[in-house]
Design a protein around this motif. Sequence first.
Motif, short mmCIF file in Angstrom:
data_model
loop_
_atom_site.label_atom_id
_atom_site.label_comp_id
_atom_site.label_asym_id
_atom_site.label_seq_id
_atom_site.Cartn_x
_atom_site.Cartn_y
_atom_site.Cartn_z
N THR A 96 22.30 30.23 17.33
CA THR A 96 22.68 31.64 17.34
C THR A 96 24.09 31.75 17.90
O THR A 96 24.38 31.25 19.00
CB THR A 96 21.72 32.48 18.20
OG1 THR A 96 20.40 32.36 17.66
CG2 THR A 96 22.12 33.95 18.20
N THR A 109 19.73 24.69 13.73
CA THR A 109 19.59 26.14 13.86
C THR A 109 20.20 26.59 15.18
O THR A 109 19.95 25.98 16.23
CB THR A 109 18.12 26.55 13.78
OG1 THR A 109 17.57 26.12 12.53
CG2 THR A 109 17.97 28.06 13.89
N THR A 112 22.68 29.03 5.99
CA THR A 112 21.75 30.13 5.72
C THR A 112 21.67 31.05 6.92
O THR A 112 21.41 30.60 8.03
CB THR A 112 20.34 29.59 5.41
OG1 THR A 112 20.42 28.65 4.34
CG2 THR A 112 19.41 30.73 5.02
N LYS A 113 21.91 32.33 6.68
CA LYS A 113 21.72 33.33 7.73
C LYS A 113 20.23 33.58 7.88
O LYS A 113 19.54 33.90 6.91
CB LYS A 113 22.47 34.62 7.37
CG LYS A 113 22.33 35.73 8.39
CD LYS A 113 23.08 36.97 7.93
CE LYS A 113 22.86 38.13 8.86
NZ LYS A 113 23.56 39.35 8.40
N MET A 114 19.73 33.44 9.10
CA MET A 114 18.30 33.59 9.34
C MET A 114 17.93 35.06 9.38
O MET A 114 18.64 35.89 9.98
CB MET A 114 17.90 32.92 10.65
CG MET A 114 18.36 31.47 10.77
SD MET A 114 17.55 30.37 9.60
CE MET A 114 15.93 30.26 10.37
N THR A 115 16.82 35.41 8.76
CA THR A 115 16.35 36.79 8.78
C THR A 115 15.54 37.03 10.04
O THR A 115 14.89 36.12 10.55
CB THR A 115 15.48 37.10 7.56
OG1 THR A 115 14.39 36.16 7.50
CG2 THR A 115 16.31 36.99 6.29
N LYS A 116 15.60 38.25 10.53
CA LYS A 116 14.89 38.58 11.77
C LYS A 116 13.41 38.74 11.50
O LYS A 116 13.00 39.14 10.44
CB LYS A 116 15.47 39.87 12.37
CG LYS A 116 16.92 39.72 12.80
CD LYS A 116 17.43 41.00 13.41
CE LYS A 116 18.87 40.86 13.87
NZ LYS A 116 19.40 42.11 14.45
N THR A 143 24.29 36.12 15.85
CA THR A 143 23.46 36.00 14.65
C THR A 143 22.97 34.56 14.51
O THR A 143 23.70 33.61 14.80
CB THR A 143 24.27 36.40 13.40
OG1 THR A 143 24.75 37.74 13.57
CG2 THR A 143 23.43 36.33 12.15
N SER A 144 21.72 34.41 14.06
CA SER A 144 21.13 33.08 13.91
C SER A 144 21.41 32.50 12.53
O SER A 144 21.30 33.20 11.51
CB SER A 144 19.61 33.14 14.14
OG SER A 144 19.32 33.52 15.46
N TYR A 145 21.77 31.21 12.50
CA TYR A 145 22.06 30.50 11.26
C TYR A 145 21.34 29.16 11.25
O TYR A 145 21.06 28.57 12.30
CB TYR A 145 23.57 30.24 11.12
CG TYR A 145 24.38 31.48 10.85
CD1 TYR A 145 24.61 31.91 9.55
CD2 TYR A 145 24.90 32.23 11.90
CE1 TYR A 145 25.34 33.05 9.30
CE2 TYR A 145 25.64 33.37 11.66
CZ TYR A 145 25.85 33.78 10.35
OH TYR A 145 26.57 34.91 10.11
N THR A 204 24.93 45.38 2.56
CA THR A 204 24.54 45.18 1.16
C THR A 204 23.84 46.44 0.66
O THR A 204 22.96 46.97 1.35
CB THR A 204 23.62 43.96 1.01
OG1 THR A 204 24.32 42.78 1.44
CG2 THR A 204 23.21 43.77 -0.45
N THR A 227 27.94 43.53 -1.74
CA THR A 227 28.01 43.24 -0.32
C THR A 227 29.43 43.49 0.15
O THR A 227 30.38 43.02 -0.47
CB THR A 227 27.60 41.79 -0.02
OG1 THR A 227 26.21 41.62 -0.26
CG2 THR A 227 27.89 41.44 1.44
#
Length: 526
Positions: free
Chosen positions: A495, A493, A522-526, A440-442, A193, A143
Amino acid sequence: MFSNKSIQRCRIFVVSLAILFSFTISSSAGAMDSGVTYSYSSDGQLLFSKFSDGTYLDYFYDDNGNLVKKVSRYRETFERGNFETTDYMSSNPGYSGEVTNTPDKLVTGAYSVYGASDATWEWNTFLASDLRKLQLEPNTSYTVSFKYKVIKSPSEKGSHYFFSRSSTGNTAQDKGWMTWNDKAGSKGSKIVTFTTGPYGDYQLNWGTKYGGAISIDDIQVTKQSESFERGKFESTHYISGNPGYSGVVTNEAEKVVTGAYSVYGESKATWEWNSFLASNPRKLQLEPNTSYTVSFKYKVIKSPSEKGKHYFFSRTSTGNTAQDKGWTEWNDQAGSVGSKVVTFITGPYGDYQLNWGTSYGGAISIDDIQVTKLSESFEKGRFSTTDYMSGNPGYSGKVTKAPEKIVTGAYSVYGESDVTWEWNAFLTTDPRKVQLEPNTSYSVSFKYKVIKSPSEKGSHYFFSRTSTGSTAQDKGWTEWKDKVGSVGSKVVTFTTGPSVDYQLYWGTNYGGAISIDDIQVTKMTK
């Protein structure tokens, strides 16, 4: 994982960079085992140490050559003002990158790398990793994170870009390609990554084309998994296990899981246990009372007898076998290729090792091991080994082991507020290590214990804030006011906004006191 620069500048002892040299100490067993690289000036002064986890320790001197301070560096910040003391170099000779301190070209700190492209140029790769210093292993996941500032937007058909390329392979073997075209003046960050191909000469590259100009800073390269592609244990965090039937790093085609090398182990038909592969406790130190996920791939070479199995577990030599964690067993047929993901929480010991084995005549190969710390439990008893730091200097948080202030485990972070204080953010993420991406959402989870309730108008709280934006850009505001002695948890949660410098904060006010523990981001996945 992430960083922001907080290095204070001082007068640095001047050396001739033309004759600067870097080498790995090979006469010291300890240095070889730990993978530390030391870089010296021609006068013999130690300039910096680079550790196997990619972090650095910089040494600064006054005009008389006296050491004045040491500064930990978690990514490449270019703060010495040159390429020679970094793992990077200027690339394209025609429009090469330069380390600059021009204010309008800076991303963070006092120096950044600036590159520009002629309006007619389709490609200008102005910055690259130096193959002599930063060697990416073949068939291995990495990464790469970095920050940027767009100085000039390229034409409509242009873009800024990043990629990794091998000079041995062809362009079809390029990895991690990423392009973007933000407006001039924009600041942002990228995380890429990728998995390298079967070559040992991959370089990282940054560029711009068709009239673009951009600055790059705060580069961090993280090896995500251990693929054993250097062909030996010494360059990894792992060791051969049982001396009787110890594991070996092999390139025998029929025993390889992925890539060119894997670790192979086997057991005698009469052996109930043979742990042939283990983590090296001098390099990989699992913290007590902390959650981890371990993933790995395997290939069954020979199935054990009916009463046998292949297995994984984590064990402490201090505790007894009742303290083993993550026990996982399987018995696939010969030739099977698979993967395992094991999540566990260590016990109250600091010497847990990971172990892989087989029994009763089995044979198996292991590869692509990834160990992920899921939560910060502060079990080393100090902030310096975490991604967090004390907040407000007036009533700063502290890592404590006072029993009445502990949430879980042996240590927690405790903070309190004066009864007259409206706000006291006593705990925050370290901006040198944690870099939240913009827009970005976390999800942030944590546990807490209320030590003292604030006054009626007070509360305990959590939020995320940027220092470059206004408070209107705060995210994830959460407040609570449980009774004294309450133990609970929160999951928040949110953004982030367009800024690149968001930090997480925990606080209390108007006489409150609280302890925080087991933080997971934790980085949220789309």
